[in-house]
Design an enzyme around this catalytic site. Structure first.
Site: not given
Ligand code: SF4
Length: 259
Positions: A151, A169
């Site tokens: 991420k 997210d």
């Protein structure tokens, strides 16, 4: 004629010819047609023509550090700590010169700061040793750095290098599933689904549009459907309104505080 010998299960697995193939993971489909997805992102692009992330940074290195510090912390909390920090340490060399103890003084208001300080020091050292002090623009290289997962790497590739990545997210994961744009059980499944569904011309900013939409409108506890510009297209079960909000550009300072 000699009959072909039947392969043992083990050898079939070894040479990849296993007759009993494992069932393929069913790919969960977007509930939207390509035309609907196009329209959703066309509207987001009118609302926010140049969306920006809310993590303050000066260059690729400070962005990387800010994203590493932001795990399980708010952007506002990270910005408060990094504003004075980045004034004196905006390169890996300056960060190493500052040292772990002094770095800790700047970031101790951020959760898990001790482990994060160690990672920032270790990644600064590695950037100098292996990459000439520059942040690499490659996901495999980025994820070799301490404290950097997929991420974080996707955020850096998107924001610092303009690559069409999708960092999933909590907001993006929720929206992908809630409205059925890219359903998935894991962030990786949602990431794959979004990359498949979103038209390439919108990929550069799609990550920010979805985060901002999730943070300010399609909120976790109660989505504000009456303020939503895609309310007529949305197929979420929780939708409370089907009339789209007026499609006008939103200035960043016009945003309410996220709930
Ligand atoms: S209509 Fe409601 S549920 Fe659908 S995207 Fe908008 S805010 Fe979210």
């Amino acid at each position: 004629m000699e009959k072909p010998k039947r392969k043992s299960a083990a050898s079939a697995v070894r040479d990849g010819s296993n007759a009993k193939r494992r069932p393929r993971r069913a790919r969960r489909r977007s509930l939207y047609t390509p035309a609907e997805v196009h329209e959703i992102f066309r509207r987001f692009s009118i609302q926010r023509p140049e969306p920006r992330g809310e993590l303050e940074h000066i260059n690729a290195f400070t962005l990387l550090v800010a994203v590493v510090l932001s795990a399980q912390a708010t952007d506002a909390g990270v910005n408060k700590a990094t504003r004075p920090l980045f004034r004196i340490a905006d390169t890996p060399e300056k960060m190493l010169a500052l040292g772990e103890e002094k770095l800790g003084d700047y970031i101790r208001t951020i959760g898990l700061w001790r482990a994060k300080a160690k990672n920032v020091m270790a990644l600064s050292e590695m950037l100098i040793r292996d990459y000439g002090g520059a942040v690499p623009d490659d996901r495999d290289e980025l994820t070799k750095l301490p404290g950097v997962g997929r991420k974080t790497a996707n955020v850096v590739l998107n924001m610092a290098f303009g690559q069409p990545t999708m960092a999933v997210d909590t907001h993006i994961f929720r929206i992908g599933n809630r409205i059925g744009l890219a359903p998935g059980k894991t962030p990786e499944e949602v990431e794959e689904g979004l990359i498949r569904a979103i038209p390439p011309e919108y990929m550069r900013h799609a990550h920010h549009w979805l985060i901002l939409h999730g943070r300010y409108v399609c909120k976790a506890r109660r989505p504000e459907c009456e303020r939503c510009v895609i309310a007529d297209i949305c197929k979420a079960a929780v939708k409370t309104n089907a009339i789209p909000a007026p499609l006008v550009e939103i200035k960043p300072e016009a945003l309410p505080e996220p709930a």
